[in-house]
Design a protein around this motif. Structure first.
Motif, PDB file in Angstrom:
ATOM      1  N   GLU A   1       0.822  -1.204   0.000  1.00 58.47           N
ATOM      2  CA  GLU A   1       0.000   0.000   0.000  1.00 58.47           C
ATOM      3  C   GLU A   1       0.862   1.264   0.000  1.00 58.47           C
ATOM      4  O   GLU A   1       1.973   1.264   0.525  1.00 58.47           O
ATOM      5  CB  GLU A   1      -0.874  -0.021   1.265  1.00 58.47           C
ATOM      6  CG  GLU A   1      -1.968   1.002   1.272  1.00 58.47           C
ATOM      7  CD  GLU A   1      -2.821   0.925   2.550  1.00 58.47           C
ATOM      8  OE1 GLU A   1      -3.962   1.356   2.499  1.00 58.47           O
ATOM      9  OE2 GLU A   1      -2.328   0.434   3.586  1.00 58.47           O
TER      10      GLU A   1
ATOM     11  N   LYS B   1      -2.497  12.962  -4.470  1.00 57.86           N
ATOM     12  CA  LYS B   1      -3.491  12.402  -5.382  1.00 57.86           C
ATOM     13  C   LYS B   1      -2.862  11.313  -6.251  1.00 57.86           C
ATOM     14  O   LYS B   1      -3.433  10.253  -6.463  1.00 57.86           O
ATOM     15  CB  LYS B   1      -4.047  13.513  -6.264  1.00 57.86           C
ATOM     16  CG  LYS B   1      -5.135  13.041  -7.189  1.00 57.86           C
ATOM     17  CD  LYS B   1      -5.747  14.193  -7.948  1.00 57.86           C
ATOM     18  CE  LYS B   1      -6.949  13.695  -8.745  1.00 57.86           C
ATOM     19  NZ  LYS B   1      -7.578  14.791  -9.497  1.00 57.86           N
TER      20      LYS B   1
ATOM     21  N   SER C   1      -1.249   8.187  -3.653  1.00 61.62           N
ATOM     22  CA  SER C   1      -1.882   7.534  -2.503  1.00 61.62           C
ATOM     23  C   SER C   1      -2.864   6.435  -2.897  1.00 61.62           C
ATOM     24  O   SER C   1      -3.582   6.553  -3.875  1.00 61.62           O
ATOM     25  CB  SER C   1      -2.625   8.573  -1.667  1.00 61.62           C
ATOM     26  OG  SER C   1      -3.710   9.075  -2.414  1.00 61.62           O
ATOM     27  N   ASN C   2      -2.869   5.374  -2.066  1.00 58.82           N
ATOM     28  CA  ASN C   2      -3.989   4.454  -2.070  1.00 58.82           C
ATOM     29  C   ASN C   2      -4.968   4.867  -0.984  1.00 58.82           C
ATOM     30  O   ASN C   2      -6.147   4.623  -1.067  1.00 58.82           O
ATOM     31  CB  ASN C   2      -3.539   3.024  -1.794  1.00 58.82           C
ATOM     32  CG  ASN C   2      -2.521   2.545  -2.804  1.00 58.82           C
ATOM     33  OD1 ASN C   2      -1.424   2.137  -2.452  1.00 58.82           O
ATOM     34  ND2 ASN C   2      -2.855   2.628  -4.079  1.00 58.82           N
ATOM     35  N   ARG C   3      -4.399   5.495   0.040  1.00 58.65           N
ATOM     36  CA  ARG C   3      -5.193   5.872   1.204  1.00 58.65           C
ATOM     37  C   ARG C   3      -4.504   7.058   1.844  1.00 58.65           C
ATOM     38  O   ARG C   3      -3.284   7.204   1.736  1.00 58.65           O
ATOM     39  CB  ARG C   3      -5.245   4.694   2.176  1.00 58.65           C
ATOM     40  CG  ARG C   3      -6.177   4.846   3.356  1.00 58.65           C
ATOM     41  CD  ARG C   3      -6.530   3.455   3.883  1.00 58.65           C
ATOM     42  NE  ARG C   3      -5.336   2.727   4.313  1.00 58.65           N
ATOM     43  CZ  ARG C   3      -4.886   2.737   5.583  1.00 58.65           C
ATOM     44  NH1 ARG C   3      -5.504   3.386   6.532  1.00 58.65           N
ATOM     45  NH2 ARG C   3      -3.796   2.068   5.882  1.00 58.65           N
TER      46      ARG C   3
ATOM     47  N   GLU D   1      -9.458   9.450   7.937  1.00 60.28           N
ATOM     48  CA  GLU D   1      -8.748   8.760   6.873  1.00 60.28           C
ATOM     49  C   GLU D   1      -9.687   8.300   5.783  1.00 60.28           C
ATOM     50  O   GLU D   1     -10.895   8.230   5.973  1.00 60.28           O
ATOM     51  CB  GLU D   1      -7.954   7.577   7.427  1.00 60.28           C
ATOM     52  CG  GLU D   1      -8.797   6.485   8.029  1.00 60.28           C
ATOM     53  CD  GLU D   1      -7.934   5.261   8.339  1.00 60.28           C
ATOM     54  OE1 GLU D   1      -7.513   5.137   9.504  1.00 60.28           O
ATOM     55  OE2 GLU D   1      -7.697   4.451   7.421  1.00 60.28           O
ATOM     56  N   GLY D   2      -9.123   8.062   4.621  1.00 59.17           N
ATOM     57  CA  GLY D   2      -9.943   7.635   3.494  1.00 59.17           C
ATOM     58  C   GLY D   2      -9.152   7.766   2.207  1.00 59.17           C
ATOM     59  O   GLY D   2      -7.976   8.133   2.237  1.00 59.17           O
ATOM     60  N   THR D   3      -9.797   7.454   1.089  1.00 62.64           N
ATOM     61  CA  THR D   3      -9.100   7.641  -0.173  1.00 62.64           C
ATOM     62  C   THR D   3      -9.115   9.131  -0.522  1.00 62.64           C
ATOM     63  O   THR D   3      -9.838   9.918   0.082  1.00 62.64           O
ATOM     64  CB  THR D   3      -9.786   6.876  -1.316  1.00 62.64           C
ATOM     65  OG1 THR D   3     -11.106   7.417  -1.467  1.00 62.64           O
ATOM     66  CG2 THR D   3      -9.859   5.397  -1.014  1.00 62.64           C
ATOM     67  N   TYR D   4      -8.319   9.489  -1.503  1.00 65.28           N
ATOM     68  CA  TYR D   4      -8.276  10.886  -1.931  1.00 65.28           C
ATOM     69  C   TYR D   4      -9.682  11.376  -2.281  1.00 65.28           C
ATOM     70  O   TYR D   4     -10.109  12.440  -1.844  1.00 65.28           O
ATOM     71  CB  TYR D   4      -7.337  11.014  -3.141  1.00 65.28           C
ATOM     72  CG  TYR D   4      -7.117  12.441  -3.583  1.00 65.28           C
ATOM     73  CD1 TYR D   4      -6.072  13.193  -3.057  1.00 65.28           C
ATOM     74  CD2 TYR D   4      -7.955  13.031  -4.520  1.00 65.28           C
ATOM     75  CE1 TYR D   4      -5.869  14.500  -3.454  1.00 65.28           C
ATOM     76  CE2 TYR D   4      -7.760  14.340  -4.920  1.00 65.28           C
ATOM     77  CZ  TYR D   4      -6.710  15.068  -4.391  1.00 65.28           C
ATOM     78  OH  TYR D   4      -6.519  16.358  -4.777  1.00 65.28           O
ATOM     79  N   GLN D   5     -10.405  10.549  -3.042  1.00 69.57           N
ATOM     80  CA  GLN D   5     -11.751  10.942  -3.486  1.00 69.57           C
ATOM     81  C   GLN D   5     -12.687  11.113  -2.286  1.00 69.57           C
ATOM     82  O   GLN D   5     -13.416  12.106  -2.208  1.00 69.57           O
ATOM     83  CB  GLN D   5     -12.316   9.892  -4.455  1.00 69.57           C
ATOM     84  CG  GLN D   5     -11.719   9.930  -5.851  1.00 69.57           C
ATOM     85  CD  GLN D   5     -10.278   9.405  -5.897  1.00 69.57           C
ATOM     86  OE1 GLN D   5      -9.846   8.670  -5.006  1.00 69.57           O
ATOM     87  NE2 GLN D   5      -9.522   9.819  -6.916  1.00 69.57           N
ATOM     88  N   ASP D   6     -12.644  10.167  -1.334  1.00 67.09           N
ATOM     89  CA  ASP D   6     -13.481  10.277  -0.127  1.00 67.09           C
ATOM     90  C   ASP D   6     -13.261  11.611   0.564  1.00 67.09           C
ATOM     91  O   ASP D   6     -14.205  12.335   0.892  1.00 67.09           O
ATOM     92  CB  ASP D   6     -13.116   9.194   0.900  1.00 67.09           C
ATOM     93  CG  ASP D   6     -13.472   7.802   0.425  1.00 67.09           C
ATOM     94  OD1 ASP D   6     -14.237   7.709  -0.546  1.00 67.09           O
ATOM     95  OD2 ASP D   6     -12.975   6.833   1.035  1.00 67.09           O
TER      96      ASP D   6
END
Ligand SMILES: Nc1ncnc2c1ncn2[C@@H]1O[C@H](COP(=O)(O)OP(=O)(O)O)[C@@H](O)[C@H]1O
Ligand SMILES: [Mg+2]
Lengths: 252, 246
Positions: free
Chosen positions: B35, B210, B213-215, B227-232
């Motif tokens: 990751e 962006k 990252s995976n997270r 925490e979260g993904t870039y999109q989240d």
């Protein structure tokens, strides 16, 4: 005020622990021979010109300054011996050590300080290389060994400076001059003076390394490390000298 | 996806400097194998301290740190060094050894940790590694002759040469222009592909976050705030979180 005094003791305590750590790591492998030799070159060889010039001037000036007084008593033939004696017992060790405090201790302080600030020491640590062993132990050892050699060198050059100074006003060939010098010198003059130079070297190395290795982050701390290295190393030299003279006085 | 045990586990990490300077107050972070985790946070929020605790450059006050399933806290020096060798750390400005050329910088860790290598093998390893960060032409330069971006590449090469399984990047793109930043971000991904590494990347650079990252985890007041993904996180309701993405 109270806090200041506490800080001083904290500092001394940390420095003593640093010295303990040196002795602990000294006998651990690896040997780091290559770095040690490099440091001997940097500390010893690179200081030769400076030590030569100051040594020569010390001998010359001392001769010129002492001459009138001795001449008054008609004791000019004592001049070579007297100059050599003060050079070897006191002036060459202390002046050379002070010069090295200015050059070597500050150099080590600045070098290790900047390595610390730019995280080079951390980088060594995380790649499983012992930075204390590689940087500190080698430098302290090199200083402990090289400063005595530099002092011996300064002794020689200083005596030669004395010879040149002597010949400004009267004539004496170098063989005769040397025999006057060595007639005066005894074991008591040479041995304790040589022993103390190892301590000068040790403390020049340790104080330089301590200041650099424990520098805090931020660029201004490099200058601070170099500066305190010179100040404390010079102070240490005087204190060691005083203790050494007292001790010699007791023993011999 | 199958649940796997994380390769890095940080649990309840505390660190303070003096009485009134709590930097970390119970940080929990897990990173899975392979990751790329990006850590965001304002400057001074303890991001660097967190990854320095991971290699015990900084000793934590309290908390568990497990890397490769090994608890680091009470490890003896030798064992700790074994773990450290499997972790690569890229410092903020590369932390190249000033007194050594690029070649010597790379040779230094190799000579110590691969004593069985011959000079030829060392040279081959150095050239290959520099090749993979795209800097073979700098091999005989001194660090002072390199630009900021080049220094970071060499710093990366120096950690890669020991084939680490985890890479920790401390602000890999800070202080670089946009184009160079982009190149470094691409390099991070290409290294991950090539060496199959797991990474923690500290950054302020949202483009880099962006891209790599995976997270993402965000630190605030000494804990993981979210925490979260870039999109989240970009879509987050939270004003403070969204402020990173502007
Ligand atoms: N050795 C230290 N002594 C005292 N304070 C420190 C030390 N190292 C870091 N700090 C403090 O810890 C905080 C977090 O530092 P750091 O992790 O470097 O922040 P960042 O998130 O910007 O990387 C900062 O406020 C810094 O002043
Ligand atoms: Mg930081």
């Amino acid at each position: 005020m109270v806090i200041e005094i506490r800080n001083i003791f904290d500092g001394i305590g940390a420095f003593i622990l640093f010295i303990f750590r040196f002795f602990k790591e000294l006998f651990k492998p690896p040997l780091e021979l290559k770095e040690f030799i490099k440091q001997c070159y940097v500390i010893g060889y690179k200081s030769l010109p400076l030590v030569a010039i100051t040594g020569f001037i010390m001998g010359l000036v001392l001769t010129l300054q002492s001459r009138p007084t001795l001449a008054e008593f008609g004791a000019e033939s004592w001049l070579p011996g007297m100059v050599a004696l003060s050079l070897i017992r006191e002036i060459a060790p202390v002046i050379t050590a002070l010069i090295c405090a200015g050059k070597v201790a500050s150099g080590i302080g600045a070098e290790l300080g900047s390595m610390k600030v730019t995280e080079q020491i951390d980088a060594m640590e995380v790649s499983a290389i012992n930075p204390f062993k590689y940087l500190v132990v080698t430098r302290i050892l090199a200083a402990t060994l090289m400063i005595p050699l530099l002092v011996v060198f300064a002794d020689g050059i200083g005596i030669f400076g004395g010879f040149v100074g002597y010949n400004i006003h009267s004539e004496l060939n170098i063989i005769r001059y040397n025999s006057l010098v060595f007639e005066t010198l005894g074991f008591v003059d040479i041995f304790p003076a040589t022993i103390k130079t190892f301590f000068f070297g040790f403390f020049i190395g340790t104080i330089g390394c301590y200041m650099g290795f424990t520098a805090s982050n931020g660029t201004e701390s490099v200058g601070k490390a170099a500066n305190s290295a010179v100040v404390y190393a010079s102070l240490a030299i005087f204190i060691i000298d005083m203790l050494a003279v007292q001790l010699t006085d007791l023993i011999f | 996806m199958k649940k796997q045990t994380p390769i890095i586990e940080i649990k309840g990490l505390f660190k303070s400097f003096g009485k009134d300077k709590d930097v970390l107050r119970g940080v929990n972070i897990n990173v899975n194998k392979g990751e790329n985790l990006v850590v965001l946070g304002k400057s001074g929020s303890g991001k660097s301290i967190t990854i320095k605790c991971l290699v015990r450059l900084v000793e934590a006050d309290k908390g568990e740190i497990k890397v490769f399933g090994t608890e680091l806290t009470n490890l003896a020096e030798d064992e700790l060094n074994q773990v450290r060798l499997r972790i690569g750390f890229l410092f903020q400005n590369g932390a190249l050894y000033d007194s050594m050329s690029v070649r010597e910088n790379l040779a230094f860790p190799l000579q110590r940790h691969r004593p069985e290598f011959t000079d030829t093998q060392i040279n081959i390893a150095i050239e290959e590694t520099l090749e993979s960060v795209g800097l073979i032409e700098a091999i005989d330069k001194m660090p002072s002759e390199l630009s900021g971006g080049m220094r970071k590449r060499v710093g990366l090469a120096r950690t890669l040469i020991l084939k680490p399984e985890i890479l920790l990047y401390d602000e890999p793109t800070t202080g670089l222009d946009t184009i160079t930043s982009r190149e470094i971000s691409e390099l991070i991904i290409s290294i991950q592909m090539k060496f199959k590494t797991t990474s923690i990347i500290i950054t302020h650079d949202m483009a880099c976050a962006k891209f790599t990252s995976n997270r993402i985890v965000i630190l605030r007041d000494g804990v993981v705030y979210t925490e979260g993904t870039y999109q989240d996180l970009e879509q987050s309701e939270d004003q403070w979180v969204r402020s990173f993405f502007i």
